[in-house]
Scaffold this motif. Structure first.
Motif, short mmCIF file in Angstrom:
data_model
loop_
_atom_site.label_atom_id
_atom_site.label_comp_id
_atom_site.label_asym_id
_atom_site.label_seq_id
_atom_site.Cartn_x
_atom_site.Cartn_y
_atom_site.Cartn_z
N SER A 66 -8.36 4.91 -40.16
CA SER A 66 -8.77 6.08 -39.40
C SER A 66 -7.52 6.79 -38.92
O SER A 66 -6.46 6.17 -38.75
N GLU A 73 -14.49 9.08 -33.14
CA GLU A 73 -14.40 10.52 -32.88
C GLU A 73 -15.75 11.15 -33.18
O GLU A 73 -16.28 10.99 -34.29
N GLU A 76 -17.35 12.27 -36.71
CA GLU A 76 -16.70 11.57 -37.82
C GLU A 76 -17.49 10.31 -38.12
O GLU A 76 -17.57 9.41 -37.29
N SER A 120 -11.25 12.15 -42.08
CA SER A 120 -12.60 12.69 -41.85
C SER A 120 -13.65 11.61 -41.64
O SER A 120 -14.81 11.92 -41.36
N ALA A 121 -13.28 10.33 -41.77
CA ALA A 121 -14.22 9.23 -41.58
C ALA A 121 -13.47 8.03 -41.04
O ALA A 121 -12.24 7.98 -41.07
N ARG A 122 -14.22 7.07 -40.56
CA ARG A 122 -13.65 5.81 -40.07
C ARG A 122 -14.15 4.71 -41.01
O ARG A 122 -15.35 4.45 -41.08
N HIS A 339 -20.23 12.06 -46.59
CA HIS A 339 -20.17 13.48 -46.20
C HIS A 339 -21.21 14.28 -46.98
O HIS A 339 -20.88 14.97 -47.96
#
Length: 439
Positions: A66, A73, A76, A120-122, A339
């Motif tokens: 991340s 976040e 996200e 944009s992602a964890r 996404h």
């Protein structure tokens, strides 16, 4: 010569920092060293943590990627990979270690696709859910007669038959009415499952996971829910009745993304069986009770599929590079599937977060809920949908939204607190009593 010396020193530093990928099997201590080495090479985008311990006390380590490790976040999504649930099915374990090194090295080299993914992602990677079983399997060597040795945990339990059985409840609810999401667990569930299962359940309840895959071996196919047949019987070992979820088309798409990005899975012919497009509904293949992928779907917001990645459960080291090259693009593309659909915030009129708000999509009988930060994620195929957000004590809100391919559409909900009805009393009930003074 000072300039040349500086160049050589710089090259040596680069060589020291970039450890070449090695294609070999990793025992527990080696796995732990590898995870921490990746973290040391990419300390600003990774975190190593333990989700719990096995029967023998080994950690179920997770490597997180991340841009803000350790922090959720809002907006996200959280996504996870789980490998080596069956201790003798080891390819997933090695692929996830390779993936970890790949993400780190490509991020540092400026690969924009990987940078976008991490930012944009964890991403949570658990290479081994069953480290005890793996050590037993690894000690056997390449003896094909020991095919099932190490499959179970140290208590002799198959972890993919050890989760609370929520399918029975959902099949009942579909006929008689009842909740279709976040089904509750029995009060004594902790005493009914193994330490590894308990740790993973608590892990997936601690994060608002959106998408997941667990990696297995023994076949080459992408398997999607439901795993348990509605018919409650098994016809031999193969081919029971197809038992789709309300999100069947979405699950088929997720499975096909992996299958067609894989080097050969989509051809369908593998390990003596045939799967069109390299995918299968789990119950259609064979009925499995108390499995992990159905549990994810029925108890949490997470959409999970099961990836069967090799005919050989414990492939020789000389096959690992070929397997990595065949799976690398598929592993990345599957992460990118987090996404899609819609996402947004659920807030009250004062812009406070509303956790556990229910997001319903008309025509799809499966809801998701907002997380602790008020954000929600609903994976959807392209199309037009009627979406409703509800929360206790608030008026529901409904919108119509058109979803396209690619990035998810932002759809926020601001809910107004419900005004309780005013209770009116008839005039004849408003009687007064006369006051008599003492004495």
């Amino acid at each position: 010569m000072p300039g040349l010396r500086a160049v050589l020193l710089h090259l040596l530093l680069l060589l020291k920092l970039v450890t070449p990928v090695t294609f070999r099997h990793h025992r527990y201590d080696d796995l732990v060293r590898t995870l921490y080495r990746v973290h040391n090479e990419c300390p600003h985008i990774t975190r190593v943590y333990s989700a719990g311990r096995s029967v023998r006390g080994r950690h179920l380590y997770v490597l997180e990627f991340s841009d803000l490790p350790g922090i959720h976040e809002p907006l996200e999504p959280e996504v996870k990979y789980v490998g080596n649930m069956h201790g003798n099915e080891v390819l997933g374990r090695e692929l996830l270690l390779q993936l970890s090194e790949f993400l780190c090295e490509e991020f540092r080299s400026g690969n924009q696709r990987i940078a976008q993914l991490v930012q944009s992602a964890r991403i949570h990677i658990m290479p081994s859910m069953n480290p005890d079983g793996y050590e037993v399997a690894a000690a056997q060597g390449p003896d094909i007669s020991a095919y099932l040795v190490g499959r179970h945990n140290a208590n002799g339990v198959d972890l993919n038959r050890n989760f609370p059985d929520l399918n029975t409840y959902i099949y009942y609810n579909e006929k008689h009415g009842g909740p279709n999401h976040h089904l509750p667990l029995p009060d004594n569930w902790k005493s009914q499952v193994e330490p590894e299962t308990r740790a993973v359940i608590q892990w997936i309840r601690s994060f608002n996971f959106v998408l997941s895959a667990n990696l297995h071996g023994g076949a080459v196919v992408a398997n999607y829910p439901y795993d348990k047949s509605l018919e409650h019987r098994v016809r031999g070992f193969r081919r029971t009745a197809n038992t789709p979820t309300p999100d069947d088309k979405l699950f088929q798409k997720l499975a096909k993304v992996y299958s067609y990005a894989h080097g050969w899975m989509h051809h369908g012919w593998n390990c003596g069986d045939y799967f069109p497009d390299g995918i299968t509904n789990g119950a259609s293949w064979y009925s499995l009770s108390k499995g992990m992928q159905d549990f994810n779907y029925l108890h949490t917001n997470c959409f999970e599929i099961t990836l069967e990645l090799s005919c050989n459960k414990f492939p020789p080291e000389e096959d690992l590079q070929r397997e990595w090259l065949g799976n690398r693009e598929a592993l990345i593309q599957f992460l990118e599937q987090v996404h899609q659909g819609i996402k947004g915030m659920v807030l009250d009129e004062n812009n406070n977060y509303l956790p556990k708000a229910v997001i319903s999509v008309s025509g799809i009988n499966h809801d998701v809920t907002s997380g602790d930060h008020g954000d929600y994620f609903r994976l959807l195929l392209p199309g037009t949908y009627v979406v409703t957000a509800t929360a206790p004590g608030f008026d529901p809100k409904t919108v119509t939204v058109t979803v396209g391919p690619g990035e998810p559409k932002r759809v926020d909900f601001q809910l107004r607190r419900s005004i309780p009805p005013v209770t009116k009393f008839p005039a004849q009930h408003l009687e007064t009593e006369s006051y008599q003074s003492p004495g």
